[in-house]
Design an enzyme around this catalytic site. Structure first.
Site, PDB file in Angstrom:
ATOM      1  N   TYR A 157       9.606  -3.395  -2.892  1.00 43.15           N
ATOM      2  CA  TYR A 157       8.967  -2.520  -3.889  1.00 43.15           C
ATOM      3  C   TYR A 157       9.149  -1.047  -3.484  1.00 43.15           C
ATOM      4  O   TYR A 157       9.212  -0.148  -4.307  1.00 43.15           O
ATOM      5  CB  TYR A 157       7.490  -2.893  -4.073  1.00 43.15           C
ATOM      6  CG  TYR A 157       6.909  -2.387  -5.371  1.00 43.15           C
ATOM      7  CD1 TYR A 157       7.423  -2.796  -6.599  1.00 43.15           C
ATOM      8  CD2 TYR A 157       5.833  -1.491  -5.380  1.00 43.15           C
ATOM      9  CE1 TYR A 157       6.894  -2.326  -7.794  1.00 43.15           C
ATOM     10  CE2 TYR A 157       5.295  -1.025  -6.570  1.00 43.15           C
ATOM     11  CZ  TYR A 157       5.829  -1.443  -7.766  1.00 43.15           C
ATOM     12  OH  TYR A 157       5.301  -0.978  -8.954  1.00 43.15           O
ATOM     13  N   LYS A 164       3.171   4.372  -7.214  1.00 37.87           N
ATOM     14  CA  LYS A 164       1.953   3.738  -7.756  1.00 37.87           C
ATOM     15  C   LYS A 164       0.703   4.231  -7.025  1.00 37.87           C
ATOM     16  O   LYS A 164      -0.363   4.353  -7.630  1.00 37.87           O
ATOM     17  CB  LYS A 164       2.055   2.211  -7.692  1.00 37.87           C
ATOM     18  CG  LYS A 164       3.092   1.603  -8.644  1.00 37.87           C
ATOM     19  CD  LYS A 164       2.821   1.914 -10.105  1.00 37.87           C
ATOM     20  CE  LYS A 164       3.646   1.022 -11.036  1.00 37.87           C
ATOM     21  NZ  LYS A 164       3.544   1.472 -12.453  1.00 37.87           N
TER      22      LYS A 164
END
Ligand code: NAD
Ligand code: 0WE
Length: 263
Positions: A157, A164
């Protein structure tokens, strides 16, 4: 009567019928909201227009969230049809594909970091700037989508996790800034769902299998699971909730020990 009757909602991030934004639009429409849509570029226009039509909407505007001019143009077009806005959904993220695989230190570049943070985090602030005047005098709601990789290390990720984390801080600062105006700002942290964005990810199936095996509910989440939570958070039923990151992940995030798979 639905719990969003009389509300006007602008939804970004629809790219297909599998988009999380589409699940949110469906749930909001079911609860009586009137809808408008933003699409990223002309490649998506026909598809978004036809999806919008199936939810009784013909308000669709092109908007690249990396451009202030594009955002301003989209909101001023919307303002010609709507004199106010109650709900604004941000369901947009992007990082260069090659930075979403392999060793974090090796994979991450200055430009990839900049782009990921611009499109996936700053754009929520930019959207709030545009939405704020249209929410004057009404109890508005902003909503964005995040993922557990913001606060835990999730293999591959990578730079999206940092973006995020910034997006989640953005939720809190926007909630702090807009609360006195009566605007609430929240995020849903969704479990993995097979969307177009996920289709580009190597071994995404393993994430789905892992979540299914280890989540307390023993399954993955659906577009309806996320859509229903989104409709609630953006409704007056959630009038006391702001600055919150709500997990809609079948409980996966609470686990402290997980089973590894057969591979
Ligand atoms: P998706 O591919 O259906 O949606 C991503 C959207 O981002 C697309 O509509 C695309 O057009 C839009 N977009 C990208 N760059 C843009 C730009 N510059 N301007 C305007 N739009 C742009 O995928 P999705 O999974 O539905 O993603 C929606 C949100 O949900 C994202 O924020 C994603 O991080 C988040 N999320 C996804 C999952 C998952 O497993 N699919 C889990 C948790 C959170
Ligand atoms: O936020 C996301 C994905 C966002 C995303 C996806 C892509 C694919 C295509 C952002 N940028 C791009 N760029 C592309 O070129 N998710 C939460 C889904 C996701 O993505 C992962 C995951 C999960 C879950 C990437 C690696 C590991 C897990």
């Amino acid at each position: 009567m639905g719990f969003l009757a009389g509300k006007r909602a602008l939804v970004s991030g629809v790219a297909s019928q599998r988009s999380i934004a589409w699940g949110i639009a469906r749930a909001m429409h079911r609860e009586g909201a009137e809808l408008a849509f933003l699409f990223q570029n002309q490649r998506l226009e026909a598809r978004v227009r036809s999806l919008a039509a199936s939810l009784d909407s013909d308000l669709c505007y092109e908007c690249d969230v990396a451009s202030d001019e594009s955002l301003e143009a989209a909101f001023s077009s919307l303002a010609q049809s709507w004199n106010g806005l109650d709900i604004c959904v941000h369901a947009v993220a992007f990082a260069p594909r090659e930075e979403l695989r392999g060793d974090f230190v090796e994979a991450t570049t200055r430009e990839g970091f900049r782009l990921a943070h611009d499109v996936s985090a700053y754009s929520f602030t930019a959207m709030a700037k545009c939405a704020r005047p249209m929410m004057q005098g009404r109890p508005g709601a902003l909503l964005t989508l995040t993922y557990l990789g913001s606060s835990r290390v999730v293999p591959n990720y990578n730079v999206m996790g940092l973006a995020k984390a910034s997006l989640e801080a953005n939720v809190r600062y926007l909630a702090g800034a807009l609360g006195r105006q009566g605007v609430r700002v929240n995020a849903i942290s969704a479990g993995p769902i097979k969307t177009l964005a996920a289709a580009g990810i190597t071994d995404f199936r393993r994430f789905l299998e892992h979540a299914e095996r280890n989540a307390p509910l023993g399954r993955n989440v659906s577009l309806d699971d996320v859509g229903n939570a989104a409709a609630f958070l953006c409704s007056d039923l959630a009038s006391g909730i702001t600055g919150e990151i709500l997990h809609v992940d079948a409980g996966y995030n609470i686990m402290g020990m997980v089973e590894s798979g057969p591979d």
